[in-house]
Each structure stands twice: as structure tokens, then as C-alpha cells.
Motif scaffolding. Structure first.
Motif, PDB file in Angstrom:
ATOM      1  N   ASP A  30      37.752  31.190  46.511  1.00  0.00           N
ATOM      2  CA  ASP A  30      38.950  32.005  46.288  1.00  0.00           C
ATOM      3  C   ASP A  30      39.908  31.267  45.353  1.00  0.00           C
ATOM      4  O   ASP A  30      40.557  30.302  45.754  1.00  0.00           O
ATOM      5  CB  ASP A  30      39.621  32.310  47.627  1.00  0.00           C
ATOM      6  CG  ASP A  30      40.674  33.390  47.516  1.00  0.00           C
ATOM      7  OD1 ASP A  30      40.640  34.159  46.540  1.00  0.00           O
ATOM      8  OD2 ASP A  30      41.533  33.455  48.419  1.00  0.00           O
ATOM      9  N   GLU A  66      42.194  31.824  41.246  1.00  0.00           N
ATOM     10  CA  GLU A  66      42.714  32.766  40.255  1.00  0.00           C
ATOM     11  C   GLU A  66      41.659  33.188  39.231  1.00  0.00           C
ATOM     12  O   GLU A  66      41.578  34.367  38.866  1.00  0.00           O
ATOM     13  CB  GLU A  66      43.912  32.129  39.543  1.00  0.00           C
ATOM     14  CG  GLU A  66      44.762  33.113  38.776  1.00  0.00           C
ATOM     15  CD  GLU A  66      46.030  32.456  38.249  1.00  0.00           C
ATOM     16  OE1 GLU A  66      46.276  32.592  37.043  1.00  0.00           O
ATOM     17  OE2 GLU A  66      46.762  31.839  39.053  1.00  0.00           O
ATOM     18  N   ASP A 100      39.227  35.563  40.903  1.00  0.00           N
ATOM     19  CA  ASP A 100      39.905  36.842  41.132  1.00  0.00           C
ATOM     20  C   ASP A 100      39.980  37.653  39.842  1.00  0.00           C
ATOM     21  O   ASP A 100      39.794  38.868  39.844  1.00  0.00           O
ATOM     22  CB  ASP A 100      41.310  36.624  41.694  1.00  0.00           C
ATOM     23  CG  ASP A 100      41.295  36.125  43.129  1.00  0.00           C
ATOM     24  OD1 ASP A 100      40.230  36.200  43.787  1.00  0.00           O
ATOM     25  OD2 ASP A 100      42.351  35.636  43.582  1.00  0.00           O
ATOM     26  N   LYS A 127      36.455  39.074  39.102  1.00  0.00           N
ATOM     27  CA  LYS A 127      36.146  40.190  40.006  1.00  0.00           C
ATOM     28  C   LYS A 127      36.920  41.433  39.613  1.00  0.00           C
ATOM     29  O   LYS A 127      36.385  42.545  39.628  1.00  0.00           O
ATOM     30  CB  LYS A 127      36.432  39.805  41.456  1.00  0.00           C
ATOM     31  CG  LYS A 127      35.453  38.779  41.993  1.00  0.00           C
ATOM     32  CD  LYS A 127      35.609  38.550  43.479  1.00  0.00           C
ATOM     33  CE  LYS A 127      36.782  37.692  43.811  1.00  0.00           C
ATOM     34  NZ  LYS A 127      36.863  37.318  45.233  1.00  0.00           N
ATOM     35  N   SER A 128      38.153  41.262  39.229  1.00  0.00           N
ATOM     36  CA  SER A 128      38.980  42.389  38.811  1.00  0.00           C
ATOM     37  C   SER A 128      38.464  43.001  37.505  1.00  0.00           C
ATOM     38  O   SER A 128      38.343  44.220  37.378  1.00  0.00           O
ATOM     39  CB  SER A 128      40.425  41.939  38.652  1.00  0.00           C
ATOM     40  OG  SER A 128      41.226  43.010  38.229  1.00  0.00           O
ATOM     41  N   ASN A 164      34.296  43.434  43.569  1.00  0.00           N
ATOM     42  CA  ASN A 164      34.963  42.839  44.725  1.00  0.00           C
ATOM     43  C   ASN A 164      34.096  42.781  45.968  1.00  0.00           C
ATOM     44  O   ASN A 164      34.531  42.309  47.005  1.00  0.00           O
ATOM     45  CB  ASN A 164      36.260  43.595  45.022  1.00  0.00           C
ATOM     46  CG  ASN A 164      37.270  43.374  43.923  1.00  0.00           C
ATOM     47  OD1 ASN A 164      37.530  42.243  43.541  1.00  0.00           O
ATOM     48  ND2 ASN A 164      37.822  44.449  43.399  1.00  0.00           N
TER      49      ASN A 164
END
Length: 83
Positions: free
Chosen positions: A34, A36, A39, A42-43, A48
Motif C-alpha cells: 500500500d 502512493e 495506488d 491501480k487507479s 483495484n
């Protein structure tokens, strides 16, 4: 993840799938940590959930997204649709 490993063994390694995958540039990204950067990835690819296999066409546009265990025949059909 367990489904990711299952895809590797049961789907990606199947000879017909492996041959068709030669047309693609494969990138395997471990986003289990986990942070930045993960993330953001994944975005960007709307990935996700695991597994997440994103197929991009030759222009970089998403053609298909696989979010569950998929057998060789069905995956082969998806691959053949991507140009």
C-alpha cells in the motif's frame, strides 16, 4: 495472490495462450504494498481487485479487463479480439 498464480499455471502457460501472448508486451506489477505509486497504478488502470489482467490494444487503449480466474479458452478468445 492465489488467483494470480492460478492464472499463471492454468491459463497463461497453456500452449495456445502462450503463443497468442507473443503478440503482447507483458508487464507484471505487484501492487500488494500500500503506497502512493501503487495506488496511482491501480487507479490509472481501474485495477483495484485481484487478479487484474488489463489488455491494451496497439494504441494503448484498454480493450479488456479480466478480474477473475479465467480458463484458457475464454482468455484466448479475448486475446484474439485485441488488435
Amino acid at each position: 495472490c492465489v488467483p494470480c498464480k492460478e492464472l499463471e499455471v492454468k491459463t497463461f502457460a497453456e500452449p495456445r495462450v502462450a503463443r497468442e501472448l507473443e503478440r503482447f508486451v507483458a508487464a507484471k506489477v505487484d501492487v500488494t504494498e500500500d503506497n502512493e505509486a501503487n495506488d496511482a497504478l491501480k487507479s490509472k488502470y481501474d485495477a483495484n481487485t485481484l487478479p487484474a489482467v488489463i489488455l491494451l490494444d496497439s494504441t494503448g487503449k484498454r480493450a479488456h479487463a479480466v478480474r477473475e480466474m479465467i480458463g484458457p479458452d475464454k482468455f484466448l478468445d479475448l486475446l484474439r479480439q485485441v488488435h
